[in-house]
Design a protein around this motif. Structure first.
Motif, short mmCIF file in Angstrom:
data_model
loop_
_atom_site.label_atom_id
_atom_site.label_comp_id
_atom_site.label_asym_id
_atom_site.label_seq_id
_atom_site.Cartn_x
_atom_site.Cartn_y
_atom_site.Cartn_z
N ALA A 147 -19.64 17.52 0.61
CA ALA A 147 -18.24 17.92 0.45
C ALA A 147 -17.58 17.83 1.82
N ALA A 148 -16.40 17.19 1.86
CA ALA A 148 -15.71 17.00 3.14
C ALA A 148 -14.23 17.30 3.01
N ASN A 149 -13.67 17.96 4.04
CA ASN A 149 -12.24 18.18 4.17
C ASN A 149 -11.77 17.47 5.44
N ILE A 150 -10.84 16.54 5.28
CA ILE A 150 -10.30 15.78 6.40
C ILE A 150 -8.90 16.29 6.71
N ASP A 151 -8.67 16.65 7.96
CA ASP A 151 -7.37 17.15 8.38
C ASP A 151 -6.42 15.96 8.56
N ALA A 152 -5.47 15.80 7.64
CA ALA A 152 -4.55 14.67 7.70
C ALA A 152 -3.67 14.72 8.93
N GLN A 153 -3.40 15.93 9.45
CA GLN A 153 -2.58 16.07 10.64
C GLN A 153 -3.30 15.57 11.89
N SER A 154 -4.61 15.45 11.83
CA SER A 154 -5.38 15.01 13.00
C SER A 154 -5.46 13.49 13.11
N ARG A 161 2.65 8.37 13.69
CA ARG A 161 3.74 9.20 13.16
C ARG A 161 4.16 8.73 11.77
N VAL A 162 4.25 7.44 11.58
CA VAL A 162 4.66 6.88 10.29
C VAL A 162 3.61 7.18 9.22
N ALA A 163 2.33 7.05 9.57
CA ALA A 163 1.25 7.28 8.59
C ALA A 163 1.22 8.73 8.14
N LYS A 164 1.61 9.67 9.01
CA LYS A 164 1.63 11.09 8.64
C LYS A 164 2.93 11.50 7.96
N SER A 165 3.89 10.60 7.91
CA SER A 165 5.22 10.93 7.39
C SER A 165 5.20 11.02 5.86
N PRO A 166 6.29 11.54 5.26
CA PRO A 166 6.37 11.64 3.79
C PRO A 166 6.25 10.31 3.08
N ARG A 167 6.49 9.22 3.77
CA ARG A 167 6.40 7.90 3.12
C ARG A 167 4.96 7.43 2.96
N PHE A 168 4.01 8.15 3.59
CA PHE A 168 2.61 7.74 3.44
C PHE A 168 1.75 8.95 3.10
N ASN A 187 2.11 12.10 4.05
CA ASN A 187 2.88 13.34 3.94
C ASN A 187 2.03 14.54 4.39
N ALA A 188 1.54 14.43 5.62
CA ALA A 188 0.55 15.38 6.13
C ALA A 188 1.08 16.80 6.24
N ASP A 189 2.38 16.97 6.44
CA ASP A 189 2.93 18.33 6.51
C ASP A 189 2.77 19.05 5.17
N ARG A 190 3.01 18.35 4.09
CA ARG A 190 2.95 18.97 2.77
C ARG A 190 1.53 18.95 2.20
N TYR A 191 0.77 17.90 2.51
CA TYR A 191 -0.60 17.76 1.99
C TYR A 191 -1.56 17.57 3.17
N PRO A 192 -1.91 18.65 3.85
CA PRO A 192 -2.64 18.54 5.11
C PRO A 192 -4.13 18.22 4.98
N LEU A 195 -12.25 11.33 -4.45
CA LEU A 195 -11.41 11.39 -3.26
C LEU A 195 -10.03 11.88 -3.67
N THR A 196 -9.53 12.88 -2.95
CA THR A 196 -8.20 13.43 -3.22
C THR A 196 -7.29 13.20 -2.03
N ILE A 197 -6.20 12.48 -2.26
CA ILE A 197 -5.17 12.25 -1.25
C ILE A 197 -3.84 12.70 -1.84
N ARG A 198 -3.17 13.58 -1.15
CA ARG A 198 -1.96 14.22 -1.67
C ARG A 198 -2.30 14.93 -2.98
N THR A 199 -1.71 14.52 -4.10
CA THR A 199 -1.99 15.22 -5.36
C THR A 199 -2.83 14.39 -6.32
N THR A 200 -3.36 13.25 -5.84
CA THR A 200 -4.08 12.33 -6.71
C THR A 200 -5.57 12.34 -6.38
#
Length: 208
Positions: free
Chosen positions: A84-91, A101-108, A110-115, A138-143
């Motif tokens: 089991a692994a948790n990856i910090d999207a903000q990192s 910055r673009v990859a962490k943005s809401p267009r990709f 969205n690390a602020d909302r789904y960290p 694998l879970t990315i954002r809500t999928t």
């Protein structure tokens, strides 16, 4: 009746002692394999990355600097591993600062909302002495979607687990970013994402 020679009796005694030692060692080895163990990722010796193809056949690699992962060896040894692994999207980090910055943005991502990006294994199948197939969700954002990773252990992985030593392996797999809703920039960023893992796990528990 002829009495056994001293040499014969000595051989018998040595054989009995050897058998007792072998039985004791086999029992301890079996107990080690039957005892569940827990391992934690050693971040400073590990690397998790997403690699994407860009227009012009260049590559963009997104490295994640903070990952927390646990590997469990239930009774049964290396063939029953769970991860089991948790990856910090903000990192997320990359050599191109603007891309990070673009990859962490809401267009990709969205690390602020789904960290947190999560992976939970569902199946582990040995394919060779030092290789395996690891399946999981694998879970990315809500999928959440299934993904399969090809795993290559360092040589003698079974012995490392049996003795409670650190365990290192590499793993890689592919997934479609559009399946996870990461659909921005389809003309410049490829849909295929190559997940690359280099991991070192150290034991948290040891058998007595």
């Amino acid at each position: 009746m002829t009495r056994p020679s001293a040499f014969f009796m000595c051989c018998v005694a040595n054989a009995c002692a050897a058998l007792l030692l072998l039985t004791t060692w086999s029992t301890k080895a079996a107990e080690q394999l039957e005892t569940p163990r827990l391992y934690r990722l050693e971040p400073q010796h590990s690397n998790i990355a997403f690699a994407l193809e860009l227009a012009g056949r260049s590559r963009l690699t997104l490295h994640f600097r903070r990952v927390d992962a646990l590997l469990e060896q239930p009774a049964g040894g290396v063939s029953a591993l769970r991860l089991a692994a948790n990856i910090d999207a903000q990192s997320l980090d990359t050599t191109a600062l603007f891309a990070a910055r673009v990859a962490k943005s809401p267009r990709f991502l969205n690390a602020d909302r789904y960290p947190v990006i999560r992976f939970i294994s569902t199946r582990f199948v040995r394919t060779g002495a030092d290789s395996a197939i690891l399946s999981g969700n694998l879970t990315i954002r809500t999928t959440t979607r299934p993904i399969t990773l090809v795993v290559l252990f360092e040589p003698n992985a079974h012995d490392m687990l049996a003795h409670g030593d650190a365990l290192s392996f590499s793993a890689d797999g592919h997934f479609s970013r559009s399946v996870f809703g990461l659909t921005s920039w389809p003309a410049t960023v490829g849909d295929d994402v190559h997940l690359v893992v280099h991991a070192r796990f150290v034991p948290l528990t040891r058998s007595r």
